[in-house]
Each structure stands twice: as C-alpha cells, then as structure tokens.
Design a protein around this motif. Structure first.
Motif, PDB file in Angstrom:
ATOM      1  N   SER A  64      46.276   6.503  59.466  1.00 41.06           N
ATOM      2  CA  SER A  64      46.569   5.596  60.579  1.00 41.06           C
ATOM      3  C   SER A  64      45.331   4.940  61.190  1.00 41.06           C
ATOM      4  N   SER A  69      50.220   2.381  57.372  1.00 39.20           N
ATOM      5  CA  SER A  69      51.449   3.089  57.703  1.00 39.20           C
ATOM      6  C   SER A  69      52.188   3.396  56.406  1.00 39.20           C
ATOM      7  N   VAL A  71      55.228   4.117  55.734  1.00 39.37           N
ATOM      8  CA  VAL A  71      56.525   3.459  55.560  1.00 39.37           C
ATOM      9  C   VAL A  71      56.346   2.001  55.131  1.00 39.37           C
ATOM     10  N   SER A  72      55.197   1.408  55.426  1.00 37.24           N
ATOM     11  CA  SER A  72      54.931   0.021  55.024  1.00 37.24           C
ATOM     12  C   SER A  72      54.410  -0.097  53.605  1.00 37.24           C
ATOM     13  N   VAL A  73      53.794   0.973  53.086  1.00 32.82           N
ATOM     14  CA  VAL A  73      53.138   0.861  51.784  1.00 32.82           C
ATOM     15  C   VAL A  73      53.768   1.724  50.699  1.00 32.82           C
ATOM     16  N   SER A  77      62.264   4.177  53.051  1.00 36.83           N
ATOM     17  CA  SER A  77      62.639   3.771  54.398  1.00 36.83           C
ATOM     18  C   SER A  77      62.079   4.791  55.382  1.00 36.83           C
ATOM     19  N   THR A  78      62.114   4.443  56.650  1.00 36.81           N
ATOM     20  CA  THR A  78      61.639   5.373  57.675  1.00 36.81           C
ATOM     21  C   THR A  78      62.437   6.672  57.628  1.00 36.81           C
ATOM     22  N   TYR A 123      43.016  -6.116  56.603  1.00 40.27           N
ATOM     23  CA  TYR A 123      43.811  -7.020  57.441  1.00 40.27           C
ATOM     24  C   TYR A 123      43.312  -8.463  57.416  1.00 40.27           C
ATOM     25  N   ILE A 135      46.479  -5.380  52.831  1.00 36.19           N
ATOM     26  CA  ILE A 135      47.469  -4.435  53.365  1.00 36.19           C
ATOM     27  C   ILE A 135      48.887  -4.859  52.990  1.00 36.19           C
ATOM     28  N   ASP A 136      49.125  -6.159  52.880  1.00 33.52           N
ATOM     29  CA  ASP A 136      50.460  -6.670  52.559  1.00 33.52           C
ATOM     30  C   ASP A 136      50.815  -6.518  51.085  1.00 33.52           C
ATOM     31  N   HIS A 139      52.407  -2.275  48.964  1.00 30.98           N
ATOM     32  CA  HIS A 139      53.736  -1.683  48.788  1.00 30.98           C
ATOM     33  C   HIS A 139      54.260  -1.789  47.352  1.00 30.98           C
TER      34      HIS A 139
END
Length: 160
Positions: A64, A69, A71-73, A77-78, A123, A135-136, A139
């Motif tokens: 963190s 995160s 759940v983002s990568v 699901s959460t 970022y 970062i995007d 996933h």
C-alpha cells in the motif's frame, strides 16, 4: 503478544507491525524478503507451496505505501479477495498472479532509488507505455510484461 509471521511454504518471516508508521518503515524491507522467497518459487511447486491468506493480506498492506491495491491488480473482486484472506492456502492461480506482480515490484525497487520514486513512476504517464500509467497495466499479464520491459529499458539507460 503473539508474533505475526508471513508464511510461504515452510519459510517464516516475522511481520510484527503495530502502526501505520511502522508499515511504511519496515514493510518494504520485509517485503523484499518475501519477494525473494516468492519469486524464487518454481511454477511446478505452486500447488505444493502453502501461502496462507494472512500472508496475502500482509503483502497487500506492505504494498500500500507504493500505491498498489491488490484488488486493482489481481484478477479478483473485493469479496473474493477477502475470502482468500481467510483461507489456509490461497488459490494456485492467485499465487501465480501474485508472484508475477511481486517480480515487477522487486524489479521496480531495484530500478528506482527508493519507494517514493517507484510510486511516482507507477502513477506517471509513460511515453513508452503509450502514455499509460504502469499501475493501470498491472491487472493483466500482458500489461505486466509491458511494465517489465519498460523497467528493463530504464535499467539499460533508455527512458521507460
């Protein structure tokens, strides 16, 4: 107070962290140890290597400060991620994705002088990634490969 351990197979690393400031101070060095253990795991051993959900949760907390995160990568699901936290051994496919992610983080920490620079790069819009933010791309496996290649270019002295 019982000692908290990060467990990977038969290896254990003390992970006692009691405050948010300690997470920032100590998690990166402990994360380095965890990454070394996990990235050395051969793929044929993933079914046999136990990685408890508590270790997955600890890794998420340790990532963190880098702005990562889980759940983002990761392809979960959460709700699914929280179910994994409660398991004695996380799913093998999740282990594989997690190791791939940790390889990139390990390479990024090696490439950049400190965590802050890695966070800023993750970022930032990177020209060699089609003006997308690293970062995007984390996933998907193809995105992780592109980020690894960008880090390779930086290490080779080319802008990534």
């Amino acid at each position: 107070m019982a000692s908290t351990l990060v467990v990977i197979g038969d290896q254990q690393i003390p992970a006692d962290i009691t405050s948010p400031s300690q997470i920032a101070e100590h998690s990166i060095s402990r994360l380095q140890m965890v990454m070394d253990l996990m990235t050395d795991l051969p793929s044929y051993d993933l079914n046999e290597t136990t990685i408890p959900g508590s270790t997955l949760k600890w890794i998420g907390e340790a990532l963190s400060p880098l702005g990562i995160s889980l759940v983002s990568v990761l392809p979960v699901s959460t709700a699914s991620l929280y179910r994994q936290y409660k398991k004695e051994d996380i799913d093998t496919s999740l282990k594989d994705h997690l190791i791939s992610l940790l390889r990139i983080v390990k390479q990024g920490l090696h490439t950049w002088e400190n965590e802050r620079q890695l966070h800023e790069w993750l970022y930032a819009r990177v020209e060699n990634l089609g003006n997308r933010r690293p970062i995007d791309l984390l996933h998907l496996e193809t995105g992780r490969r592109e980020v690894e290649q960008a880090l390779d270019r930086i290490e080779d002295g080319l802008y990534g």
